[in-house]
Write an enzyme that holds these catalytic residues in place. Structure first.
Site, mmCIF file in Angstrom:
data_model
loop_
_atom_site.group_PDB
_atom_site.id
_atom_site.type_symbol
_atom_site.label_atom_id
_atom_site.label_comp_id
_atom_site.label_asym_id
_atom_site.label_seq_id
_atom_site.Cartn_x
_atom_site.Cartn_y
_atom_site.Cartn_z
ATOM 1 N N TYR A 1 -3.383 4.096 2.143
ATOM 2 C CA TYR A 1 -3.523 4.402 3.567
ATOM 3 C C TYR A 1 -4.771 5.248 3.841
ATOM 4 C CZ TYR A 1 -2.092 5.616 8.330
ATOM 5 O OH TYR A 1 -2.043 5.764 9.682
ATOM 6 N N TYR B 1 0.836 -1.200 0.000
ATOM 7 C CA TYR B 1 0.000 0.000 0.000
ATOM 8 C C TYR B 1 0.868 1.247 0.000
ATOM 9 C CZ TYR B 1 0.840 0.856 5.026
ATOM 10 O OH TYR B 1 1.416 1.130 6.244
ATOM 11 N N CYS B 2 0.285 2.345 -0.452
ATOM 12 C CA CYS B 2 0.935 3.662 -0.375
ATOM 13 C C CYS B 2 -0.098 4.620 0.211
ATOM 14 C CB CYS B 2 1.431 4.108 -1.746
ATOM 15 S SG CYS B 2 0.144 4.217 -3.007
ATOM 16 N N ARG B 3 -0.166 5.837 -0.288
ATOM 17 C CA ARG B 3 -1.152 6.776 0.247
ATOM 18 C C ARG B 3 -2.512 6.586 -0.402
ATOM 19 N NH1 ARG B 3 -3.059 12.055 -0.837
ATOM 20 N NH2 ARG B 3 -3.730 13.142 1.065
ATOM 21 N N GLY C 1 -2.799 4.564 -3.719
ATOM 22 C CA GLY C 1 -2.833 3.387 -4.573
ATOM 23 C C GLY C 1 -1.985 3.443 -5.825
#
Length: 331
Positions: free
Chosen positions: A318, A290-292, A294
């Site tokens: 996130y 995951y990142c912030r 996608g």
């Protein structure tokens, strides 16, 4: 404060409040129908056929008191909305006049405003799909701006798209934001009516000018992400399965972002370091990335897959975690 609004619970406890919302629902008024001997459906609404004819062929019923069939799910439901009621009235009039018309069902397309936000939905929800026992669906989350970021006052839309896992058909959409929410849901509503797929959303040609949208509209982006899943370019993990054992949670945001809050148990390898540090990750087992929002996690997934690792993307990043699991550690 004394003299203010107080909410009393069943246990007898009282709580001061500035505002109380009563979300008590709607029940159909069917007293007259009962007295007339008309059949009621299992949910308590008036039972009608596709032409809005009741059990008495001389009596028609439309609107909030009738039971409807959901579209595309095909389930019985009570959905008190003005749009379907008006269309039902038109169909009933045509049938009375001898025209062969049938009501195709209700998608439940609706919108409301609250606390400065707009919330809208159409078609199936994950709750309705689970209630129907369906498992052949997938979902993606995204947070695009309602218009391009460089134009002033761009506002994010939190959007969820549900689609058939095998055929890619659009099943439902829910969205919340400050601007441009309802028009994106309206596009999905029409796609559902026409039996459209995520590829149709991906290819939809929609109005674009910087103050109104983007060259890749939020609807297009939702379709593109879902189409990546359908084509096998992106495998999805589920935020509701975080307790699953044997996985590795990989956060590919920058270190400063990670330190400001992250999913408990996650390992941080920023995307710009991933190719050099891919050897730190095990070859066996699943890596949930995951990142912030996608985008970076998609790029990370491609890197991991090309290096022979089994990678899955946690959709929406996130920001999705914070909204799906509010109050949990890290959120």
């Amino acid at each position: 404060p004394d003299g203010g609004l107080r909410v009393k619970t069943k246990s007898g406890a009282e709580f001061p409040a500035g505002l109380a919302l009563l979300a008590i629902g709607v029940k159909p008024e069917t007293k007259l129908a009962k007295e007339a001997g008309l059949s009621l459906g299992p949910l308590g609404g008036i039972q009608v056929d596709g032409g809005m004819r009741t059990s008495d062929p001389a009596v028609f019923a439309v609107g909030d008191a009738v039971e409807v069939t959901t579209f595309p799910g095909g389930r019985r439901a009570l959905i008190p909305l003005a749009g379907p009621a008006n269309r039902q009235g038109r169909i009933a009039a045509d049938v009375i006049a001898g025209k062969p018309r049938r009501f195709r069902g209700v998608q439940g397309t609706a919108v409301c405003g609250l606390f400065g936000l707009t919330a809208a939905l159409t078609g199936e929800t994950e709750k309705s799909l689970k209630a129907a026992g369906r498992k052949d669906y997938a979902k993606v989350y995204l947070h695009p701006g309602h218009h391009v970021a460089y134009y002033p006052d761009s506002r994010p839309i939190f959007l969820k798209l549900l689609f058939g896992r095998t055929d890619g058909k659009v099943l439902g959409m829910q969205a919340v934001g400050e601007e441009g929410v309802e028009k994106r849901v309206d596009v999905a509503a029409m796609a559902i009516q026409l039996g459209g797929t995520v590829t149709d959303l991906e290819e939809a040609e929609l109005c674009y000018a910087p103050q109104y949208g983007a060259a890749k509209d939020p609807v297009n982006i939702a379709g593109m992400i879902a189409a990546n899943v359908m084509r096998g370019d992106l495998a999805l993990a589920d935020w509701s399965d975080l307790e699953k054992e044997g996985k590795i949670l990989l956060d590919v945001r920058d270190e400063s972002e990670f330190n400001s809050g992250h999913v408990p148990g996650a390992v941080n390898i920023p995307l710009n370091q991933l190719r050099k540090r891919v050897g730190e990750l095990p070859k066996d087992g699943e890596i949930w990335v995951y990142c912030r929002v996608g985008q970076r996690s998609y790029y990370a997934n491609r890197v991991l897959l090309q290096n022979g690792l089994k990678a899955l993307n946690l959709p929406g990043g996130y920001l999705a975690y914070q909204r799906i699991h509010p109050g949990k550690p890290g959120a």
